[in-house]
Write a protein that holds these residues in place. Structure first.
Motif, mmCIF file in Angstrom:
data_model
loop_
_atom_site.group_PDB
_atom_site.id
_atom_site.type_symbol
_atom_site.label_atom_id
_atom_site.label_comp_id
_atom_site.label_asym_id
_atom_site.label_seq_id
_atom_site.Cartn_x
_atom_site.Cartn_y
_atom_site.Cartn_z
ATOM 1 N N CYS A 197 -19.599 9.038 -9.030
ATOM 2 C CA CYS A 197 -19.575 9.552 -10.393
ATOM 3 C C CYS A 197 -18.305 9.092 -11.095
ATOM 4 O O CYS A 197 -17.302 8.769 -10.463
ATOM 5 N N SER A 198 -18.372 9.043 -12.417
ATOM 6 C CA SER A 198 -17.184 8.851 -13.240
ATOM 7 C C SER A 198 -17.449 9.477 -14.597
ATOM 8 O O SER A 198 -18.592 9.782 -14.942
ATOM 9 N N GLU A 199 -16.393 9.647 -15.380
ATOM 10 C CA GLU A 199 -16.507 10.339 -16.655
ATOM 11 C C GLU A 199 -15.661 9.623 -17.705
ATOM 12 O O GLU A 199 -14.885 8.719 -17.375
ATOM 13 N N PRO A 200 -15.805 9.988 -18.994
ATOM 14 C CA PRO A 200 -15.000 9.351 -20.033
ATOM 15 C C PRO A 200 -13.515 9.357 -19.687
ATOM 16 O O PRO A 200 -12.978 10.345 -19.215
ATOM 17 N N GLY A 201 -12.864 8.226 -19.912
ATOM 18 C CA GLY A 201 -11.463 8.052 -19.549
ATOM 19 C C GLY A 201 -11.278 7.254 -18.276
ATOM 20 O O GLY A 201 -10.196 6.741 -18.006
ATOM 21 N N ASP A 202 -12.355 7.120 -17.481
ATOM 22 C CA ASP A 202 -12.266 6.363 -16.227
ATOM 23 C C ASP A 202 -12.427 4.857 -16.421
ATOM 24 O O ASP A 202 -12.135 4.082 -15.504
ATOM 25 N N THR A 203 -12.913 4.433 -17.579
ATOM 26 C CA THR A 203 -13.162 3.018 -17.823
ATOM 27 C C THR A 203 -11.942 2.155 -17.518
ATOM 28 O O THR A 203 -10.817 2.503 -17.877
ATOM 29 N N GLY A 204 -12.177 1.041 -16.841
ATOM 30 C CA GLY A 204 -11.109 0.115 -16.495
ATOM 31 C C GLY A 204 -10.502 0.350 -15.142
ATOM 32 O O GLY A 204 -9.741 -0.489 -14.647
ATOM 33 N N GLY A 205 -10.819 1.484 -14.507
ATOM 34 C CA GLY A 205 -10.259 1.785 -13.198
ATOM 35 C C GLY A 205 -10.719 0.799 -12.134
ATOM 36 O O GLY A 205 -11.832 0.286 -12.179
ATOM 37 N N PRO A 206 -9.866 0.510 -11.142
ATOM 38 C CA PRO A 206 -10.191 -0.475 -10.116
ATOM 39 C C PRO A 206 -11.202 0.040 -9.096
ATOM 40 O O PRO A 206 -11.178 1.208 -8.705
ATOM 41 N N ALA A 207 -12.101 -0.844 -8.671
ATOM 42 C CA ALA A 207 -13.042 -0.576 -7.582
ATOM 43 C C ALA A 207 -12.758 -1.577 -6.466
ATOM 44 O O ALA A 207 -12.623 -2.779 -6.723
#
Length: 219
Positions: free
Chosen positions: A169-179
């Protein structure tokens, strides 16, 4: 005599301020998972990368499309670089060329407050069933598995193709985080459905495609 003393004092104070600023900048480090700021926007660094001796940040193209100059702090006082390229829609990636040599740009990623860092040594395309972890500014450090490849998502500006999806899961604000998987960079968060209360999935821009497009490598 008083004027001379005040002038000397001002010069000393200015020099001291410059020394403090230089010391502050030297203490700054920008890693994957950290935030860069520009006028009116902020974007998460997915990974740091390089081309020879020139260093770059990899960030979401959708996030970076209207920004030019980037800073390490929300007050926009510690400049770190300029936008070098943006691809969105179609793709969702951008690169920021670091220009401030007083700031450190480690090849590792931050796992969040109190969670330490993870050294990233290479990049690869994901495979279905592979373990994957990501770090989001809102929801933090989570791990799961890759579910699908070559996925398309639609934005108001147009479609983005060739993404992969995980069961995280992810939510608004997580965009750009590394995987990543272990020390291998896989992608950055560019979209999601659902949420972390009821369950959801996350979509990523593959980082290997990105590195190839800009002639970069992680380090």
């Amino acid at each position: 005599m008083l004027a001379l003393l005040l002038g000397w004092s001002t010069a000393v104070e200015s020099a001291a301020h410059a020394d403090r600023l230089a010391g502050h900048q030297a203490a700054v480090a920008v890693r994957g998972g950290d935030t860069l700021y520009s006028t009116g926007t902020r974007c998460t660094v997915g990974f740091n990368a390089r081309s020879g001796s020139i260093l770059y940040a990899l960030i979401s193209g959708r996030c970076a499309q209207d920004a030019r100059t980037w800073y390490a702090d929300p007050a926009l006082t510690v400049g770190v670089g300029v936008t070098a390229g943006v691809s969105f829609p179609g793709n969702d990636y951008a690169s920021v060329r670091y220009t401030n040599t007083a700031v450190a740009y480690p090849g590792e990623i931050s796992l969040g407050v109190g969670a330490g860092t993870r050294d990233i040594t290479n990049a690869a395309y994901p495979v279905v069933g592979q373990s994957v972890c990501h770090v989001g500014r809102t929801t933090g450090y989570r791990c799961g598995t890759v579910q699908a490849l070559n996925v398309t998502i639609n934005h108001r500006e147009g479609a983005v193709y060739g993404l992969f999806r995980s069961n995280l899961c992810s939510e608004p604000g997580d965009t750009g985080g590394p995987a990543f998987s272990g020390g291998t960079a896989l992608g950055v968060i560019v979209g999601s459905s659902g949420n972390c209360s009821s369950g959801g999935v996350t979509y990523y821009q593959p980082v290997s495609e990105w590195l190839s497009a800009y002639g970069l490598s992680v380090y």
